[in-house]
Motif scaffolding. Structure first.
Motif, PDB file in Angstrom:
ATOM      1  N   HIS A 115      34.711  24.060 -31.386  1.00 35.58           N
ATOM      2  CA  HIS A 115      36.095  23.641 -31.104  1.00 35.58           C
ATOM      3  C   HIS A 115      37.033  24.827 -30.989  1.00 35.58           C
ATOM      4  CE1 HIS A 115      37.012  24.070 -35.416  1.00 35.58           C
ATOM      5  NE2 HIS A 115      35.845  23.504 -35.623  1.00 35.58           N
ATOM      6  N   PHE A 127      30.649  14.192 -31.582  1.00 37.05           N
ATOM      7  CA  PHE A 127      30.197  14.871 -32.796  1.00 37.05           C
ATOM      8  C   PHE A 127      31.190  15.971 -33.108  1.00 37.05           C
ATOM      9  CE2 PHE A 127      25.904  13.060 -31.879  1.00 37.05           C
ATOM     10  CZ  PHE A 127      25.714  12.458 -33.108  1.00 37.05           C
ATOM     11  N   GLY A 128      31.084  16.537 -34.312  1.00 34.40           N
ATOM     12  CA  GLY A 128      32.005  17.601 -34.693  1.00 34.40           C
ATOM     13  C   GLY A 128      33.292  17.029 -35.251  1.00 34.40           C
ATOM     14  N   ILE A 129      34.331  17.876 -35.295  1.00 34.44           N
ATOM     15  CA  ILE A 129      35.537  17.492 -36.036  1.00 34.44           C
ATOM     16  C   ILE A 129      36.294  16.336 -35.395  1.00 34.44           C
ATOM     17  CG2 ILE A 129      35.854  19.779 -37.072  1.00 34.44           C
ATOM     18  CD1 ILE A 129      38.160  20.154 -34.994  1.00 34.44           C
ATOM     19  N   ARG A 164      44.656  13.683 -39.230  1.00 34.59           N
ATOM     20  CA  ARG A 164      43.516  12.785 -39.298  1.00 34.59           C
ATOM     21  C   ARG A 164      43.312  12.298 -40.729  1.00 34.59           C
ATOM     22  NH1 ARG A 164      37.696  12.584 -36.573  1.00 34.59           N
ATOM     23  NH2 ARG A 164      36.564  11.640 -38.272  1.00 34.59           N
ATOM     24  N   LYS A 165      43.422  13.239 -41.661  1.00 36.84           N
ATOM     25  CA  LYS A 165      43.212  12.870 -43.066  1.00 36.84           C
ATOM     26  C   LYS A 165      44.198  11.814 -43.534  1.00 36.84           C
ATOM     27  CE  LYS A 165      41.431  17.080 -44.945  1.00 36.84           C
ATOM     28  NZ  LYS A 165      41.834  18.219 -45.749  1.00 36.84           N
ATOM     29  N   HIS A 206      45.292  19.101 -36.537  1.00 43.56           N
ATOM     30  CA  HIS A 206      44.366  17.980 -36.396  1.00 43.56           C
ATOM     31  C   HIS A 206      43.926  17.466 -37.764  1.00 43.56           C
ATOM     32  CE1 HIS A 206      40.064  16.836 -36.716  1.00 43.56           C
ATOM     33  NE2 HIS A 206      40.387  15.973 -35.776  1.00 43.56           N
ATOM     34  N   ASP A 207      43.503  18.389 -38.617  1.00 45.14           N
ATOM     35  CA  ASP A 207      42.885  17.994 -39.885  1.00 45.14           C
ATOM     36  C   ASP A 207      43.855  17.222 -40.773  1.00 45.14           C
ATOM     37  OD1 ASP A 207      41.274  19.786 -38.593  1.00 45.14           O
ATOM     38  OD2 ASP A 207      40.756  20.953 -40.358  1.00 45.14           O
ATOM     39  N   ARG A 220      34.782  13.660 -34.138  1.00 45.95           N
ATOM     40  CA  ARG A 220      33.927  12.475 -34.166  1.00 45.95           C
ATOM     41  C   ARG A 220      34.751  11.242 -34.529  1.00 45.95           C
ATOM     42  NH1 ARG A 220      28.717  10.661 -34.690  1.00 45.95           N
ATOM     43  NH2 ARG A 220      28.256   9.228 -36.398  1.00 45.95           N
ATOM     44  N   THR A 230      42.616   8.454 -42.279  1.00 45.50           N
ATOM     45  CA  THR A 230      41.185   8.160 -42.423  1.00 45.50           C
ATOM     46  C   THR A 230      40.917   7.073 -43.461  1.00 45.50           C
ATOM     47  OG1 THR A 230      40.618  10.405 -41.850  1.00 45.50           O
ATOM     48  CG2 THR A 230      38.939   9.174 -42.964  1.00 45.50           C
TER      49      THR A 230
END
Lengths: 106, 414
Positions: B72, B357-359, B107-108, B103-104, B361, B111
């Motif tokens: 990425h 797949f990957g971050i 997303r968190k 992003h992280d 996904r 989730t």
């Protein structure tokens, strides 16, 4: 031959003889240990081979790489014991390692 | 049928460099398969110099897609995950279109709603809604499965996740359709209509947000309350809020909807597989990921190269668009045995690309699987047969791979 002890979330234990060089994920999937999905097949790309490893055993492992970190980080249930089993390679040093399986994979 | 269309049906009738798999008509006519097969064999990393989306690369083999997806840093999601360049004055932002670290954190923040514990709580609600819908389908007469079952089920599910006013839930479907129409390579929607619909979406959800922001978050488990109270998302600007709403609406809607329809269609194409699963209902959890592979509800995801990158002897240049064609990788026989067969008892059915797949996904992958599992458990309990009466009508899009119309006749169990 190093032995790996998997403990399912419900307490069921599986003691498996593993081959050096094999990943813990592959030890689990090739011996039909339930609780590891391994959707991506061991590419560190899905985090569905999440396992919990105590601090004592973690001390014998290489630290998680950046890519393992970024995948683990997607799991809201991540704990200090969290690792991806596809990134842990069996060796004689790990004989007897205890691998706890989480209740769910994401 | 015109000569031009006939010609296009043969993937070997044109020079390799003229192949443009982003053409929405290929997907509407179900003609894309041969083109991807040719690309996988002859030119797996393929450059298309000219398309309605401008020049772009196509990556068509399973393991190459995995390589790009995992990297990425070299392949950014910033600027969006479809080939289309949106109007500069109407750009929404969401976490699928961001790189780390933004992003992280975003997303968190959301989730949790699809965390396994929460899914266990949602299961009885989803099942009761599925039962009601399936109990009401007409028996012995032809009807459109897409409209009566697939859309209804996924829309009710979305309304549950957002705690959206239940009676107004059809708006969610409308906004979802608007979000992916037009510039995504299909659909006749003019851009002003699309933007007006999405602004209406923003307005309605802003009211919900303001209402939920005042409430005690411990009493609610819906996505809006979560976003309104999470420090990482509570200060989103309107276009960012809209972007994340669209992401969650489209992500939770089109994909599952088209997989529900697809499953019905595939089990008609492969009656031996239907017999197998009817004989052994414990195969349903294995059949579900196979449906998702076989359907591949999102045909591709786009990345943009952030540096020159060598792959299979080609050089993708810094700034180039790259489409990772999941629909092709999922039929790559180097990785998946007999990929063109629909097989309900594969050994590793989850080893497919449909969720990425990957971050990036798919966050909702377990929710999607649960919805499909429940639907099939309930279908196989009450119906002897769902007969597909004719070829389905497919959506004109190279991104959302789906059905507009699937005429069926249902036979109840005796």
């Amino acid at each position: 031959m190093p032995q790996v002890k998997f403990i399912e979330f419900n307490g069921t234990e599986h003691n498996i003889d593993a081959n050096n060089g094999e990943s813990i994920m592959s030890v689990a999937t090739s011996n039909l240990v339930p609780g590891i999905d391994a959707d991506c097949g061991g590419e560190c790309s899905c985090a569905t081979c999440h396992v919990l490893i105590s601090a004592d055993w973690q001390a014998k492992l290489d630290a998680a790489t950046d890519s393992e970190e970024s995948m683990l980080d997607l799991n809201p249930d991540r704990s200090a014991e969290s690792r991806l089993s596809c990134q842990i390679i069996v060796s004689d040093d790990l004989d007897g390692i205890v691998v706890n399986l989480p209740e769910f994979q994401y | 049928m015109s000569e031009a269309v006939k010609l296009a049906e043969d993937p070997y009738s044109i020079p390799l460099e003229n192949i443009n798999v982003s053409d929405a008509n290929l997907f509407m006519n179900d003609n894309h398969w041969g083109y991807f097969e040719r690309l996988r064999k002859e030119d797996p990393v393929h450059y298309c110099p000219d398309s309605m989306f401008g020049p772009y690369w196509s990556v068509t083999k399973f393991n190459d897609i995995m390589e790009i997806e995992k990297n990425h840093e070299a392949f950014s999601s910033e600027g969006g995950i479809t080939l289309a360049d949106r109007a500069k004055d109407f750009q929404t932002v969401n976490f699928i279109s961001l790189d780390p670290p933004r992003h992280d954190v975003q997303r968190k923040a959301v989730t949790g709603v699809v965390a396994p514990m929460n899914l266990a709580k949602l299961e009885p609600i989803i099942r009761s809604r599925a039962i009601k819908i399936l109990d009401e389908v007409p028996i012995g007469e032809e009807f459109n499965w897409v409209e009566h079952v697939s859309i209804e089920l996924t829309t009710q599910m979305l309304a549950t996740l957002f705690d959206f006013p239940f009676e107004e839930r059809s708006k969610l479907t409308y906004w979802s359709d608007m979000a992916t129409s037009g510039a995504l390579g299909g659909g006749p929607t003019p851009e002003p209509v699309r933007q007006a619909a999405l602004l209406e979406c923003l307005e309605v959800f802003t009211n919900l947000w303001n209402e939920r922001a005042q409430k005690d978050p411990s009493e609610a488990n819906d996505l809006i309350t979560m976003m309104a109270h999470n420090p990482n998302t509570q200060n989103m600007d309107p276009m960012e809020y809209l972007g994340n709403l669209i992401l969650l609406i489209v992500g939770g809607n089109d994909t599952t909807r088209n997989s529900i329809s697809g499953g019905v269609y595939f089990l008609n194409q492969f009656p031996d597989q239907l017999a197998k699963v009817k004989e052994d209902l414990s195969l349903i959890p294995k059949m579900v990921p196979e449906i998702i592979r076989y359907q591949t509800p999102l045909a591709y995801m786009k990345r943009r190269a952030t540096r020159d990158y060598e792959i299979r002897g080609k050089t993708i240049r810094d700034g180039d668009k790259v489409a990772m064609w999941y629909v092709s990788g999922n039929r790559d026989d180097d990785v998946i045995e007999n990929p063109n067969e629909f097989i309900v008892d594969r050994n590793t059915p989850r080893h497919h690309l449909s969720f990425g797949f990957g971050i990036h996904r798919c966050m909702g992958n377990r929710l999607a699987e649960m919805q499909l599992r429940i639907v099939w458990e309930e279908i196989l309990k009450r119906f002897e047969r769902i007969e597909v009466m004719r070829e389905p009508e497919r959506i004109q899009s190279s991104f959302v791979k789906g059905y507009a119309d699937l005429q069926v006749v249902v036979t109840a169990k005796k």
